[in-house]
Design a protein around this motif. Sequence first.
Motif: not given
Lengths: 250, 252
Positions: B118, B120-122
Amino acid sequence: MSDSRSTGIPLKVRNLRKSYDGRVVLQSMDLDIAAGEIFVLMGPSGSGKSVFLRHLIGLEAPDSGEILVGGERVGPDIDQTRHRLAMVFQGGGLLNSLTVEENVGLYLREHRLKASEEINRIVLEKLALVRLGSDDAGKYPSELSGGMRKRVAIARALVIEPQLILYDEPTSELDPLVSLTIGREIVNLNRRIGATSVVVTHHVDLAMGIADRIAFLSEGAIVALGTPEQIRSSPVPLVHQFLNAEFKEA
Amino acid sequence: MFRNIGEMVLLFVATVKALPWACRERRKIAEQLFDIGNASLFMACVLSLFIGGVLSLQSGPVLVENGIGSALGNLVAIAMCKELAPVMMSILVAGRVGSAMAAELGSMSVYQEIDALRTLAINPIRFLVLPRVIAISIAVPCLVVFSNLVGWLGGAFVAAHNDRIAVPAETFFTSLREGVDPGDVVNGLIKSFFFALCAGVICCHQGLTTQGGPRGIGRSVTKAVVNSLALILILDYILTRVLLPFDNGFFA
Ligand SMILES: Nc1ncnc2c1ncn2[C@@H]1O[C@H](COP(=O)(O)OP(=O)(O)OP(=O)(O)O)[C@@H](O)[C@H]1O
Ligand SMILES: [Mg+2]
């Protein structure tokens, strides 16, 4: 490489409250952290430090209050903000199914931000920053020592070119020498990329060594805040006990 | 419990929303498919052989006594393709693969790997859940086709070699060919697809919501498997009921 030293962003916390199942963990926190500052957060176990960090990066939603990162509100639709934030988890939080290299390059690869060779180059470069060689790049996290894992986690955070980087106990469970190295790396990285750094640690020496300011958290409230010198001479009994207790142990 | 169901529905919706990414995740889907096949193909073979066999064994003597032993192939084949293969393969995969999914995602939750994703904006749903749910929903119907074939062979073998039945393989397969139309097989495949989808979502949901350290992982795995089994059986009745009007030639 990011060139400027002024990439850090300021952080504002206003009236932050959080409780789990009626148990108050954070009570009305207010805090301002300047751009580029190394801010250390200390406090007894269970005082809410990790919970606070998780709020800063949007992993938890506060019950009330707000967090502004570079003026942007950290909330559910935080995605754009997130691109500039990074967190180094207590255990590293590396994906065990991926190699070191894949872990570090994950962000760039998943968001297709760079060409493949470029990503490889950046990954090696960031690994070198935390003094890991290309021979470690192909290993899996389970094949690394705890200290190496933490450094990989730092490298992975750096790939984001973060403006705010959060470290949750980066030196717990590490021997004093590795702790020292990590402490130096935190300072170096802060100097090099200028990122605002928030460090949670139990190591008094480390905190005193690297911090611009230290905050002392107890039962979800800040009980002392100031430069290392100010904290050392803090009249708050708990801080006094805490520091001395740790000094005796160390 | 109702909250759980709500969360699962939300997870399902989020997974569906992530579908446009499926193409990008094809490598992971392929890996998952390989894992599922690897983990369950042999067991599927053994199970199906014996299920087919026991079907023959149970119904064969009765049919023969009533002089309709020639219908045995039809009976075994229908039972296999419409009911037993879909249910048994789904249960097998929920037990072998679903449990592993819950354990893997559970340990990822506990060791903050999901939080790390999260930050890592994934999106963990796209990254972890989507490939698993797609793979399991493809794999189970494939296993059912395989299971049908093996089960029919098992049934034919027992029919031919058991003294009290003694229906030759030729008679068995003639009856099978006349009695089973593609619609019956498709019926089973549709059911198994939904079973797999549910099992996949349940197991991923349990994994993602794991709390409380390594002990929590064990709890999640147990819950994932038990809930999957319960839902497969409940859904089996509902789907059978829903698909009933389409019997007798809709697909044929
Ligand atoms: N998801 C959660 N659900 C319920 N309670 C929680 C949750 N997360 C944290 N807590 C509670 O919040 C309190 C603060 O936890 P936190 O992890 O922030 O402590 P900490 O200051 O980081 O301690 P340590 O130094 O041991 O890491 C603890 O009492 C914990 O039980
Ligand atoms: Mg903590």
